[in-house]
Design a protein around this motif. Structure first.
Motif, PDB file in Angstrom:
ATOM      1  N   GLU A  45     -11.701  -4.673   8.261  1.00  0.00           N
ATOM      2  CA  GLU A  45     -10.946  -4.130   9.389  1.00  0.00           C
ATOM      3  C   GLU A  45     -10.251  -5.271  10.133  1.00  0.00           C
ATOM      4  OE1 GLU A  45     -12.019  -1.855  13.592  1.00  0.00           O
ATOM      5  OE2 GLU A  45     -13.401  -1.693  11.881  1.00  0.00           O
ATOM      6  N   GLY A  46      -8.940  -5.111  10.371  1.00  0.00           N
ATOM      7  CA  GLY A  46      -8.167  -6.124  11.070  1.00  0.00           C
ATOM      8  C   GLY A  46      -7.445  -7.098  10.166  1.00  0.00           C
ATOM      9  N   ASP A  47      -7.770  -7.100   8.859  1.00  0.00           N
ATOM     10  CA  ASP A  47      -7.055  -7.970   7.922  1.00  0.00           C
ATOM     11  C   ASP A  47      -5.598  -7.525   7.805  1.00  0.00           C
ATOM     12  OD1 ASP A  47      -9.276  -9.460   7.364  1.00  0.00           O
ATOM     13  OD2 ASP A  47      -9.678  -8.569   5.399  1.00  0.00           O
ATOM     14  N   PRO A  48      -4.676  -8.465   7.520  1.00  0.00           N
ATOM     15  CA  PRO A  48      -3.276  -8.079   7.310  1.00  0.00           C
ATOM     16  C   PRO A  48      -3.145  -7.238   6.046  1.00  0.00           C
ATOM     17  CG  PRO A  48      -3.619 -10.393   6.756  1.00  0.00           C
ATOM     18  CD  PRO A  48      -4.881  -9.933   7.404  1.00  0.00           C
ATOM     19  N   PRO A  49      -2.211  -6.276   6.018  1.00  0.00           N
ATOM     20  CA  PRO A  49      -2.071  -5.354   4.891  1.00  0.00           C
ATOM     21  C   PRO A  49      -1.300  -5.968   3.725  1.00  0.00           C
ATOM     22  CG  PRO A  49      -0.438  -4.820   6.534  1.00  0.00           C
ATOM     23  CD  PRO A  49      -1.238  -5.970   7.098  1.00  0.00           C
ATOM     24  N   VAL A  50      -1.907  -6.925   3.071  1.00  0.00           N
ATOM     25  CA  VAL A  50      -1.237  -7.621   1.970  1.00  0.00           C
ATOM     26  C   VAL A  50      -1.127  -6.727   0.742  1.00  0.00           C
ATOM     27  CG1 VAL A  50      -1.355  -9.618   0.436  1.00  0.00           C
ATOM     28  CG2 VAL A  50      -2.083  -9.826   2.822  1.00  0.00           C
ATOM     29  N   ASP A  81      -8.355   7.611  -6.927  1.00  0.00           N
ATOM     30  CA  ASP A  81      -7.931   7.623  -5.528  1.00  0.00           C
ATOM     31  C   ASP A  81      -7.310   6.286  -5.146  1.00  0.00           C
ATOM     32  OD1 ASP A  81      -8.902  10.178  -5.138  1.00  0.00           O
ATOM     33  OD2 ASP A  81     -10.808   9.518  -4.282  1.00  0.00           O
ATOM     34  N   ILE A  82      -6.385   6.330  -4.206  1.00  0.00           N
ATOM     35  CA  ILE A  82      -5.826   5.111  -3.628  1.00  0.00           C
ATOM     36  C   ILE A  82      -6.422   4.930  -2.239  1.00  0.00           C
ATOM     37  CG2 ILE A  82      -3.688   5.295  -4.941  1.00  0.00           C
ATOM     38  CD1 ILE A  82      -2.338   6.213  -2.313  1.00  0.00           C
ATOM     39  N   PHE A  83      -6.459   3.691  -1.784  1.00  0.00           N
ATOM     40  CA  PHE A  83      -6.959   3.414  -0.440  1.00  0.00           C
ATOM     41  C   PHE A  83      -6.308   2.138   0.081  1.00  0.00           C
ATOM     42  CE2 PHE A  83      -9.787   1.415  -3.451  1.00  0.00           C
ATOM     43  CZ  PHE A  83     -10.158   0.210  -2.885  1.00  0.00           C
ATOM     44  N   GLY A  84      -6.273   2.025   1.400  1.00  0.00           N
ATOM     45  CA  GLY A  84      -5.583   0.902   2.025  1.00  0.00           C
ATOM     46  C   GLY A  84      -4.091   1.113   2.140  1.00  0.00           C
ATOM     47  N   GLU A  85      -3.624   2.297   1.709  1.00  0.00           N
ATOM     48  CA  GLU A  85      -2.175   2.533   1.659  1.00  0.00           C
ATOM     49  C   GLU A  85      -1.576   2.778   3.032  1.00  0.00           C
ATOM     50  OE1 GLU A  85      -3.766   6.460   2.198  1.00  0.00           O
ATOM     51  OE2 GLU A  85      -4.399   4.779   0.953  1.00  0.00           O
ATOM     52  N   VAL A  86      -2.356   3.302   3.962  1.00  0.00           N
ATOM     53  CA  VAL A  86      -1.817   3.595   5.288  1.00  0.00           C
ATOM     54  C   VAL A  86      -1.378   2.300   5.980  1.00  0.00           C
ATOM     55  CG1 VAL A  86      -2.338   4.492   7.583  1.00  0.00           C
ATOM     56  CG2 VAL A  86      -3.138   5.714   5.561  1.00  0.00           C
ATOM     57  N   ALA A  87      -2.229   1.282   5.907  1.00  0.00           N
ATOM     58  CA  ALA A  87      -1.893   0.001   6.534  1.00  0.00           C
ATOM     59  C   ALA A  87      -0.651  -0.613   5.888  1.00  0.00           C
ATOM     60  CB  ALA A  87      -3.077  -0.959   6.418  1.00  0.00           C
ATOM     61  N   VAL A  88      -0.573  -0.533   4.557  1.00  0.00           N
ATOM     62  CA  VAL A  88       0.588  -1.081   3.850  1.00  0.00           C
ATOM     63  C   VAL A  88       1.838  -0.292   4.208  1.00  0.00           C
ATOM     64  CG1 VAL A  88       1.606  -1.411   1.564  1.00  0.00           C
ATOM     65  CG2 VAL A  88      -0.774  -2.054   1.976  1.00  0.00           C
ATOM     66  N   PHE A  89       1.711   1.025   4.241  1.00  0.00           N
ATOM     67  CA  PHE A  89       2.845   1.895   4.550  1.00  0.00           C
ATOM     68  C   PHE A  89       3.378   1.611   5.952  1.00  0.00           C
ATOM     69  CE2 PHE A  89       4.793   6.165   5.244  1.00  0.00           C
ATOM     70  CZ  PHE A  89       5.617   6.185   4.130  1.00  0.00           C
ATOM     71  N   GLU A  90       2.462   1.379   6.912  1.00  0.00           N
ATOM     72  CA  GLU A  90       2.864   1.118   8.301  1.00  0.00           C
ATOM     73  C   GLU A  90       3.083  -0.353   8.589  1.00  0.00           C
ATOM     74  OE1 GLU A  90       0.678   4.720  10.735  1.00  0.00           O
ATOM     75  OE2 GLU A  90      -0.398   2.827  10.506  1.00  0.00           O
ATOM     76  N   ASN A  91       2.642  -1.228   7.674  1.00  0.00           N
ATOM     77  CA  ASN A  91       2.681  -2.680   7.881  1.00  0.00           C
ATOM     78  C   ASN A  91       1.905  -3.067   9.142  1.00  0.00           C
ATOM     79  OD1 ASN A  91       3.255  -5.348   7.287  1.00  0.00           O
ATOM     80  ND2 ASN A  91       5.228  -5.314   8.354  1.00  0.00           N
ATOM     81  N   LYS A  92       0.699  -2.511   9.248  1.00  0.00           N
ATOM     82  CA  LYS A  92      -0.208  -2.829  10.344  1.00  0.00           C
ATOM     83  C   LYS A  92      -1.568  -3.196   9.762  1.00  0.00           C
ATOM     84  CE  LYS A  92       1.995   0.174  13.773  1.00  0.00           C
ATOM     85  NZ  LYS A  92       1.794   1.320  14.714  1.00  0.00           N
ATOM     86  N   PRO A  93      -2.400  -3.935  10.498  1.00  0.00           N
ATOM     87  CA  PRO A  93      -3.708  -4.348   9.961  1.00  0.00           C
ATOM     88  C   PRO A  93      -4.543  -3.157   9.500  1.00  0.00           C
ATOM     89  CG  PRO A  93      -3.216  -5.535  11.985  1.00  0.00           C
ATOM     90  CD  PRO A  93      -2.154  -4.472  11.856  1.00  0.00           C
ATOM     91  N   TYR A  94      -5.396  -3.412   8.518  1.00  0.00           N
ATOM     92  CA  TYR A  94      -6.294  -2.358   8.045  1.00  0.00           C
ATOM     93  C   TYR A  94      -7.117  -1.825   9.215  1.00  0.00           C
ATOM     94  CZ  TYR A  94      -5.273  -4.142   3.334  1.00  0.00           C
ATOM     95  OH  TYR A  94      -4.654  -4.542   2.184  1.00  0.00           O
ATOM     96  N   PRO A  95      -7.132  -0.506   9.437  1.00  0.00           N
ATOM     97  CA  PRO A  95      -7.868   0.053  10.576  1.00  0.00           C
ATOM     98  C   PRO A  95      -9.370   0.140  10.345  1.00  0.00           C
ATOM     99  CG  PRO A  95      -6.822   1.807   9.340  1.00  0.00           C
ATOM    100  CD  PRO A  95      -6.358   0.519   8.717  1.00  0.00           C
ATOM    101  N   ARG A 111       2.501  -5.521  -1.333  1.00  0.00           N
ATOM    102  CA  ARG A 111       3.402  -4.723  -0.499  1.00  0.00           C
ATOM    103  C   ARG A 111       4.811  -4.682  -1.061  1.00  0.00           C
ATOM    104  NH1 ARG A 111       5.080  -5.833   3.915  1.00  0.00           N
ATOM    105  NH2 ARG A 111       5.280  -3.722   4.709  1.00  0.00           N
ATOM    106  N   ASP A 112       5.308  -5.807  -1.561  1.00  0.00           N
ATOM    107  CA  ASP A 112       6.689  -5.854  -2.039  1.00  0.00           C
ATOM    108  C   ASP A 112       6.901  -4.943  -3.242  1.00  0.00           C
ATOM    109  OD1 ASP A 112       7.318  -7.649  -0.056  1.00  0.00           O
ATOM    110  OD2 ASP A 112       7.086  -9.427  -1.326  1.00  0.00           O
ATOM    111  N   SER A 113       5.965  -4.973  -4.185  1.00  0.00           N
ATOM    112  CA  SER A 113       6.081  -4.110  -5.372  1.00  0.00           C
ATOM    113  C   SER A 113       6.064  -2.647  -4.968  1.00  0.00           C
ATOM    114  CB  SER A 113       4.942  -4.399  -6.346  1.00  0.00           C
ATOM    115  OG  SER A 113       5.023  -5.713  -6.848  1.00  0.00           O
ATOM    116  N   PHE A 114       5.206  -2.321  -4.021  1.00  0.00           N
ATOM    117  CA  PHE A 114       5.091  -0.944  -3.588  1.00  0.00           C
ATOM    118  C   PHE A 114       6.346  -0.499  -2.847  1.00  0.00           C
ATOM    119  CE2 PHE A 114       3.198   2.266  -0.592  1.00  0.00           C
ATOM    120  CZ  PHE A 114       3.059   3.250  -1.551  1.00  0.00           C
TER     121      PHE A 114
END
Length: 227
Positions: A45-50, A81-95, A111-114
């Motif tokens: 939680e709080g890590d950058p969404p790399v 299942d996918i996970f961690g996508e919300v943070a990447v989609f919003e470009n905000k730290p993992y909640p 993030r760039d590939s996605f």
């Protein structure tokens, strides 16, 4: 996992099912396969969404850290299942934090590939919106279940949701179920023991098995069934 297996795994997932073989191959080539042991953290939680992740084997649980160090189980993910996508989609730290509840393997995407994939394949962007909407509905349902209902019904509905996703054998502790139902561990133990006496569940260390789904459903809808 070789490249062909990675492409097949992507094709079997809801998010990537419509991108086609060529795009799946390109995405698989950009992905990194990572393996985790039980208890290992994928991100905090709080890590950058790399990166965000797709689970290919094992099971991942997402937890929220409280102010006093207490962990609350937020979600559980199975292969595909996918996970961690919300943070990447919003470009905000993992909640929240993600940890492997058993030995697990994931494909990690940067993030760039996605971002390129979403731009080139609108169907994938729509699928992502669908996933986010589903997660929002699930969160709203949980909030609804936690409001104004007795603990027996809340626990029954928690078990219902988990059974619908994972089957009748649930790899959760009583603490996990208490957290997901918005009650104390002591109350959860009391109610689950009652469910066990009624023949609705059996439980052992770290696992609950549903034995009478019909009666569990009845409790979820009608508290008189617990009397």
């Amino acid at each position: 996992m070789n490249l062909s297996q990675a492409v097949d795994a992507l094709g079997a997932s809801f998010l990537f099912s419509n991108i086609g073989k060529d795009a799946a191959l390109k995405l698989a080539q950009s992905a990194e396969e990572l393996r985790f042991g039980a208890g290992d953290f994928i991100f905090w939680e709080g890590d950058p969404p790399v990166r965000f992740y797709m689970l290919t084997s094992g099971r991942i649980k997402v937890i929220k850290h409280g102010s006093q160090g207490r962990e609350t189980l937020v979600a559980v993910f199975n292969p595909g299942d996918i996970f961690g996508e919300v943070a990447v989609f919003e470009n905000k730290p993992y909640p929240s934090s993600a940890t492997a509840s058993e030995p697990s393997t994931v494909l990690a995407f940067n993030r760039d590939s996605f971002s390129c994939l979403l731009t080139e394949h609108p169907a994938t962007a729509m699928a992502m919106i669908g996933i986010l909407s589903s997660r929002l509905r699930e969160a709203q349902n949980r909030l609804h279940d936690l409001s104004g209902k007795r603990v027996e019904q809340r626990l029954a509905r928690t078990l219902q949701r988990l059974t619908a996703k994972l089957g009748t054998e649930l790899p959760f502790t009583r603490r996990d179920l208490a957290d997901m139902s918005g009650t104390t561990i002591e109350t959860a133990v009391r109610v689950l023991s009652r469910f066990s006496e009624m023949g609705i569940i059996t439980s052992s260390r770290g696992k609950v098995t549903i034995k009478d789904q019909a009666r569990l459903n009845a409790i979820s809808d009608d508290l008189s069934q617990t009397q």
